[in-house]
Design an enzyme around this catalytic site. Structure first.
Site, PDB file in Angstrom:
ATOM      1  N   GLU A 162       0.889  -1.176   0.000  1.00  0.00           N
ATOM      2  CA  GLU A 162       0.000   0.000   0.000  1.00  0.00           C
ATOM      3  C   GLU A 162       0.917   1.213   0.000  1.00  0.00           C
ATOM      4  OE1 GLU A 162      -3.241   0.005  -0.147  1.00  0.00           O
ATOM      5  OE2 GLU A 162      -3.801  -2.034   0.366  1.00  0.00           O
ATOM      6  N   CYS A 214      -1.906   9.179   2.048  1.00  0.00           N
ATOM      7  CA  CYS A 214      -1.537   8.684   0.717  1.00  0.00           C
ATOM      8  C   CYS A 214      -2.565   9.070  -0.337  1.00  0.00           C
ATOM      9  CB  CYS A 214      -1.383   7.170   0.771  1.00  0.00           C
ATOM     10  SG  CYS A 214      -2.763   6.388   1.601  1.00  0.00           S
TER      11      CYS A 214
HETATM   12  P1  NAD Z   1       8.422   4.805   4.848  1.00  0.00           P
HETATM   13  O1  NAD Z   1       8.418   3.955   3.638  1.00  0.00           O
HETATM   14  O2  NAD Z   1       9.581   5.715   5.076  1.00  0.00           O
HETATM   15  O3  NAD Z   1       8.326   3.887   6.160  1.00  0.00           O
HETATM   16  C1  NAD Z   1       7.401   2.842   6.246  1.00  0.00           C
HETATM   17  C2  NAD Z   1       8.018   1.713   7.065  1.00  0.00           C
HETATM   18  O4  NAD Z   1       9.192   1.248   6.387  1.00  0.00           O
HETATM   19  C3  NAD Z   1       8.461   2.148   8.463  1.00  0.00           C
HETATM   20  O5  NAD Z   1       8.169   1.122   9.371  1.00  0.00           O
HETATM   21  C4  NAD Z   1       9.964   2.353   8.311  1.00  0.00           C
HETATM   22  O6  NAD Z   1      10.673   2.096   9.498  1.00  0.00           O
HETATM   23  C5  NAD Z   1      10.327   1.319   7.248  1.00  0.00           C
HETATM   24  N1  NAD Z   1      11.506   1.756   6.465  1.00  0.00           N
HETATM   25  C6  NAD Z   1      11.864   3.020   6.125  1.00  0.00           C
HETATM   26  N2  NAD Z   1      13.005   3.002   5.402  1.00  0.00           N
HETATM   27  C7  NAD Z   1      13.363   1.706   5.268  1.00  0.00           C
HETATM   28  C8  NAD Z   1      14.444   1.038   4.616  1.00  0.00           C
HETATM   29  N3  NAD Z   1      15.389   1.711   3.964  1.00  0.00           N
HETATM   30  N4  NAD Z   1      14.490  -0.312   4.676  1.00  0.00           N
HETATM   31  C9  NAD Z   1      13.545  -1.008   5.320  1.00  0.00           C
HETATM   32  N5  NAD Z   1      12.511  -0.427   5.976  1.00  0.00           N
HETATM   33  C10 NAD Z   1      12.403   0.902   5.945  1.00  0.00           C
HETATM   34  O7  NAD Z   1       7.046   5.615   4.849  1.00  0.00           O
HETATM   35  P2  NAD Z   1       6.562   6.751   5.858  1.00  0.00           P
HETATM   36  O8  NAD Z   1       7.340   7.986   5.621  1.00  0.00           O
HETATM   37  O9  NAD Z   1       6.466   6.218   7.238  1.00  0.00           O
HETATM   38  O10 NAD Z   1       5.061   6.938   5.331  1.00  0.00           O
HETATM   39  C11 NAD Z   1       4.751   7.740   4.254  1.00  0.00           C
HETATM   40  C12 NAD Z   1       4.502   6.942   3.002  1.00  0.00           C
HETATM   41  O11 NAD Z   1       3.523   5.940   3.235  1.00  0.00           O
HETATM   42  C13 NAD Z   1       3.927   7.800   1.878  1.00  0.00           C
HETATM   43  O12 NAD Z   1       4.545   7.468   0.676  1.00  0.00           O
HETATM   44  C14 NAD Z   1       2.459   7.410   1.881  1.00  0.00           C
HETATM   45  O13 NAD Z   1       1.812   7.631   0.649  1.00  0.00           O
HETATM   46  C15 NAD Z   1       2.524   5.975   2.220  1.00  0.00           C
HETATM   47  N6  NAD Z   1       1.237   5.505   2.743  1.00  0.00           N
HETATM   48  C16 NAD Z   1       0.462   4.694   1.957  1.00  0.00           C
HETATM   49  C17 NAD Z   1      -0.786   4.288   2.418  1.00  0.00           C
HETATM   50  C18 NAD Z   1      -1.684   3.390   1.608  1.00  0.00           C
HETATM   51  O14 NAD Z   1      -2.584   2.795   2.192  1.00  0.00           O
HETATM   52  N7  NAD Z   1      -1.495   3.266   0.313  1.00  0.00           N
HETATM   53  C19 NAD Z   1      -1.223   4.706   3.677  1.00  0.00           C
HETATM   54  C20 NAD Z   1      -0.399   5.515   4.434  1.00  0.00           C
HETATM   55  C21 NAD Z   1       0.834   5.904   3.964  1.00  0.00           C
END
Ligand code: NAD
Length: 482
Positions: free
Chosen positions: A255, A289
């Site tokens: 997602e 998102c």
């Molecule tokens: P993110 O991808 O930075 O982090 C999400 C998760 O991934 C966290 O638990 C984080 O610790 C982990 N993570 C981050 N970097 C990583 C890496 N290099 N390797 C492994 N794991 C890693 O996202 P965010 O900033 O927390 O959230 C924002 C993003 O989430 C936006 O792009 C938003 O659109 C998306 N989002 C999507 C939905 C949906 O349902 N489609 C809902 C909410 C948020």
């Protein structure tokens, strides 16, 4: 009010909290950068321990637990959450910087997710298959069962730290799976509160395990472990697609982000559309998102719409997210706000105009409307994930459909018109996972199928759809002839 001095969370493995006193990561209040607590990040070795525990509890307990018991645990958790809604809402406002009214909204939705999952646990059905449709299948019959998968790895972002965790954990419990959760390190405490509720409601120890800390070290061993049967990730595309590559043979739900288009035709109820965009582009400082990001307005009403939207945004009250009167708060970090500000400045440098906002104070970016933009400016074509809406004029239906679809993303869209024929034509033509008619793209209920196409992800959430995705269809054939 929450007492925060003592917030210090470790990981939860097999019912035990694991803390390393020498290993701590501060958690900041996004509004004032004050330290609200700390987490003790898990070690890489803890990943395997959590998975093996989850696997053991799956085989010994969860897969044998009757549906009515799984349903009851979820129902009790919903009741407990409803009773403690204020505490949870305060925690969300504190750790995510979400205005308290919106935090209450997230808790209300989380209660509903638990109730949907509680009902869903009792509605997991297979089918009977007529085997005599095939030559030789006489005197035989077949049935299918939906069975749990085993250990599910769930990785979640910061923006809905309670509800997005529940989108994964609740259907996993409903289906008799076990979970290893890696919540966002910036918003860890709501997961701990939820863990405590689930335990109080009777979830067996080790059915939910939590690994605290940043993802860089923990996620690869988690998603590649052979005992993990499914990975469900919500977050950025950068991390999501990396996970998909790490685990090419597993079921993976992604997602991810978007730059949601919303189209306003001249015959729409413009007042209602304005209110919808003022909500849908700026709720939680645009950090959703499905936030309205590209707003296409028919040229004849473009200037009037911009004026109305500006007037509407002037009513937002910026302040401490914990204050009742605050309707607009900070972004998750000052770095995120600096990035958003730089995108505004870059667009202005390329000829765009700021109709309102555009400035930053710490982690707070003013509610911003940009006009005179080009489709290839970052504020339009990339995911802005900030309180920034770009308004683009259009002339024809055909042209606006092409513009809306000219995106690497495809999560949700909105179309505003009173012409029902056009509404359905446009909804059909837009290449996204979901389209709202006379409603903004950000609207979501927790039982609808939700998930994007293109770079916005793979798979669907929404309780019924997540239940399908977290179960395998098993065929059982019976020979009726001795
Ligand atoms: P993110 O991808 O930075 O982090 C999400 C998760 O991934 C966290 O638990 C984080 O610790 C982990 N993570 C981050 N970097 C990583 C890496 N290099 N390797 C492994 N794991 C890693 O996202 P965010 O900033 O927390 O959230 C924002 C993003 O989430 C936006 O792009 C938003 O659109 C998306 N989002 C999507 C939905 C949906 O349902 N489609 C809902 C909410 C948020």
């Amino acid at each position: 009010m929450l007492q925060t001095e003592t917030l210090h969370a470790g990981s939860y493995i097999g019912g035990e909290e694991i803390k390393y006193n020498h290993r701590n990561l501060k958690v900041l209040n996004p509004y004032n950068q004050e330290v609200i607590g700390k987490i003790s990040p898990a070690l890489v070795d803890d990943v395997e321990k959590a998975i093996l525990n989850a696997d053991k509890v799956f085989h010994e307990t969860m897969k044998h637990m009757p549906a009515y018991e799984r349903s009851e645990i979820l129902r009790k958790t919903a009741d407990l959450l409803e009773k403690r809604a204020q505490k949870f809402a305060e925690m969300l406002s504190l750790e995510a910087g979400k205005p308290i009214q919106e935090s209450r909204g997230e808790v209300t939705r989380a209660v509903q997710v638990l109730r949907f999952a509680s009902e869903g646990a009792k509605s997991i059905y297979g089918e009977q298959i007529s085997l005599d449709s095939a030559i030789g299948g006489e005197n035989q019959m077949g049935v299918t069962k939906r069975i749990p998968l085993g250990v599910i790895a769930a990785i979640t972002p910061f923006n809905f730290p309670l509800n997005l965790v529940l989108h994964k954990v609740a259907p996993a419990i409903a289906t008799g799976n076990t979970v290893v959760l890696k919540p966002a390190e910036k918003t860890p405490f709501s997961s701990v509160l939820l863990y405590q509720l689930l335990e109080e409601a009777g979830l067996p120890k080790g059915a939910l395990n939590i690994l605290m800390g940043p993802g860089q070290e923990l996620v690869e061993p988690l998603v590649t472990h052979p005992k993990v049967r499914k990975v469900t990730f919500t977050g950025s595309g950068k991390v999501g697609w990396m996970i998909k590559e790490m685990a090419p043979r597993k079921r993976v739900t992604l997602e991810l982000g978007s730059n949601a288009p919303n189209i306003i035709f001249a015959d729409a109820d413009v007042e209602q559309a304005t209110q919808a965009i003022a909500m849908g582009g700026y709720t939680f400082a645009g950090q959703a998102c499905v936030s309205a990001q590209r707003v296409y307005v028919e040229r004849s009403i473009h200037d009037a719409f911009v004026k109305r939207l500006v007037t509407e945004l002037q009513k937002l009250k910026t302040g401490n997210p914990l204050d009742e009167g605050t309707s607009f708060g900070p972004m998750i970090t000052e770095d995120a706000a600096i990035r958003a500000e730089s995108w505004i400045n870059e667009a202005v440098g390329q000829g765009a105009k700021v109709a309102i906002g555009g400035k930053r104070d710490g982690a707070v970016v003013e509610p911003t409307v940009i006009t005179d933009v080009d489709p290839d400016m970052k504020v339009v074509c990339a995911e802005v994930f900030a309180p920034i809406v770009s308004i683009l004029p259009f002339e024809t239906e055909e042209e606006v459909i092409a513009s809306a679809n000219d995106s690497e993303f495809g999560l949700h869209a909105g179309v505003f018109t009173k012409d029902i024929y056009r509404a359905f034509r446009v909804a059909d033509a837009i290449d996204t996972g979901g389209v709202w008619i006379n409603e903004v793209s950000v609207r979501r209920y927790d039982h609808i199928p939700y998930g994007g196409v293109k770079n916005s992800g793979i798979g669907k959430e929404g309780i019924k759809y997540a239940i399908d995705d977290m179960t395998a269809i098993k065929f059982i054939g019976i020979n009726l002839k001795s």
